[in-house]
Design an enzyme around this catalytic site. Structure first.
Site, PDB file in Angstrom:
ATOM      1  N   ARG A 298     -56.305  -4.815 -22.182  1.00 53.59           N
ATOM      2  CA  ARG A 298     -57.630  -4.379 -21.728  1.00 53.59           C
ATOM      3  C   ARG A 298     -58.089  -5.358 -20.656  1.00 53.59           C
ATOM      4  NH1 ARG A 298     -56.806  -0.113 -23.615  1.00 53.59           N
ATOM      5  NH2 ARG A 298     -57.984   1.024 -25.193  1.00 53.59           N
TER       6      ARG A 298
ATOM      7  N   GLU B 253     -63.084  -0.592 -15.247  1.00 54.89           N
ATOM      8  CA  GLU B 253     -62.361   0.602 -14.784  1.00 54.89           C
ATOM      9  C   GLU B 253     -63.324   1.770 -14.575  1.00 54.89           C
ATOM     10  OE1 GLU B 253     -59.165   1.438 -17.561  1.00 54.89           O
ATOM     11  OE2 GLU B 253     -58.496  -0.632 -17.438  1.00 54.89           O
TER      12      GLU B 253
ATOM     13  N   HIS C 247     -54.117   2.192 -15.177  1.00 55.17           N
ATOM     14  CA  HIS C 247     -54.156   2.363 -16.638  1.00 55.17           C
ATOM     15  C   HIS C 247     -53.274   3.555 -17.080  1.00 55.17           C
ATOM     16  CE1 HIS C 247     -56.781   1.583 -20.427  1.00 55.17           C
ATOM     17  NE2 HIS C 247     -55.549   1.950 -20.761  1.00 55.17           N
TER      18      HIS C 247
HETATM   19  O1  GLV Z   1     -55.093   2.174 -23.404  1.00 54.66           O
HETATM   20  C1  GLV Z   1     -54.408   2.815 -24.149  1.00 54.66           C
HETATM   21  C2  GLV Z   1     -54.565   2.794 -25.575  1.00 54.66           C
HETATM   22  O2  GLV Z   1     -55.505   2.148 -26.058  1.00 54.66           O
HETATM   23  O3  GLV Z   1     -53.758   3.416 -26.271  1.00 54.66           O
END
Ligand code: GLV
Length: 332
Positions: free
Chosen positions: A244, A273, A291
């Site tokens: 993250r 983001e 992402h």
């Molecule tokens: O970001 C992707 C997830 O949390 O699976």
């Protein structure tokens, strides 16, 4: 007898048949509230008997995107389970859920391979400085000015947060001759560590050639990589993040890239983001992805099936298969 209601917040794209099959045991509703205000009203109206929620990672503006204290107050008392589609569940206030007696599940395991693949791609891309080479080619400059880069062979990979994704990354990194060390709150069993050395946080910072962020975002991990942490790293270190964005202080990373303290970075996630720090966009030494860690057909389907299996188990056995670690002690 009326069946318990399951409310879908978001969309199912791949496991449609499995979702429809859930209607054996549940009445299925898809949230059609168009604003947050309408959603709050619907929670007291047409969704007032919901037992379980299928929750997707959505744009912040969408109704139900963030399960915070305020929304939890509005959720009906019938709600007992929130089953999240994703490994990271930082958009759900788990402590507030626990206080309300709501259990939360996520989709660990399902995401491991695809995310570790992206992680390895970013490590190789950053070590080999491929972003610069690719940008040059597109500009028509071929390989002019592209510096020699570095091999993964023999480099020390420091995995911060060695869970499922970190372990899948370790297996991939071994194939490239990297030596893995890791830091978690507690060391893993010998079997799970599979030869990776357990080190303290400071030792990992000071002795890794590549630092990979694989930990969840929470109050303890927000900005765990900041100016002070970067100062403890080797000169010319590489930092990669598929976890993250906010686990890294992005401004501190931009400054360290500009000074050369951090040689290159590979990032799939960002602090705000979809906004990206202009200092990252401008820096050719940074390899950037939007992402896409889990963005494959196979993985997304596995994730959807994992959520559906959790809902089925919740409805039929009052038990989640993948309850989040914070609630393991409260779960049946
Ligand atoms: O970001 C992707 C997830 O949390 O699976």
């Amino acid at each position: 007898m009326t069946k318990p209601r399951v409310l879908l917040l978001g969309e199912i794209l791949h496991a449609k048949a499995e979702w429809v099959a859930l209607s054996d045991v549940a009445t299925l509703s898809v949230c059609d509230s168009s604003t947050k205000e309408e959603f709050i009203k619907d929670l007291a109206g047409k969704y007032s008997d919901v037992t379980a929620v299928y929750h997707c990672h959505m744009d912040d503006a969408k109704p139900g995107a963030n399960i915070n204290k305020e929304l939890l107050e509005a959720l009906p008392t019938s709600l007992k389970f929130i089953c999240h589609h994703g490994a990271g569940y930082d958009m759900i206030d788990v402590n507030a859920c626990t206080r309300k007696g709501v259990l939360v599940s996520n989709t660990p395991g399902a995401v491991d391979g695809a995310t570790a693949d992206v992680n390895m791609f970013l490590i190789l891309g950053a070590l080999r400085e491929f972003n610069l080479a690719m940008t040059n080619l597109r500009k028509g400059d071929w390989n002019v000015g592209v510096p020699l880069s570095h091999d993964p062979e023999g480099k020390v990979l420091g995995i911060l947060g060695m869970g499922g994704i970190g372990r899948a990354l370790k297996r991939r990194a071994k194939g490239f001759g990297m030596i893995t060390q890791y830091h978690n709150r507690k060391p893993l069993s010998e079997e799970m560590a599979a030869g990776a050395k357990y080190v303290s946080f400071d030792e990992l910072l000071a002795t890794s050639d590549v630092i990979s962020m694989n930990l969840p975002l929470n109050a303890h991990t927000r900005h765990i990589i900041n100016k002070e942490a970067i100062a403890k790293m080797k000169d010319g270190v590489i930092i990669v993040n598929t976890a993250r964005g906010p686990v890294i202080d992005e401004q501190a990373l931009v400054d360290a890239l500009e000074s050369g303290k951090v040689r290159c970075a590979g990032l799939d996630v960002f602090e705000a983001e979809p906004k990206i720090h202009p200092g990252l966009i401008a820096n050719e030494k940074v390899i950037l992805l939007p992402h896409v860690g889990t963005a494959t057909y196979e993985t997304r389907k596995k994730m959807e099936i994992t959520v559906i299996n959790n809902i089925r188990s919740a409805i039929t056995g009052a038990k989640l298969l993948n309850v989040v670690p914070e609630q393991i002690h409260f779960a049946p």
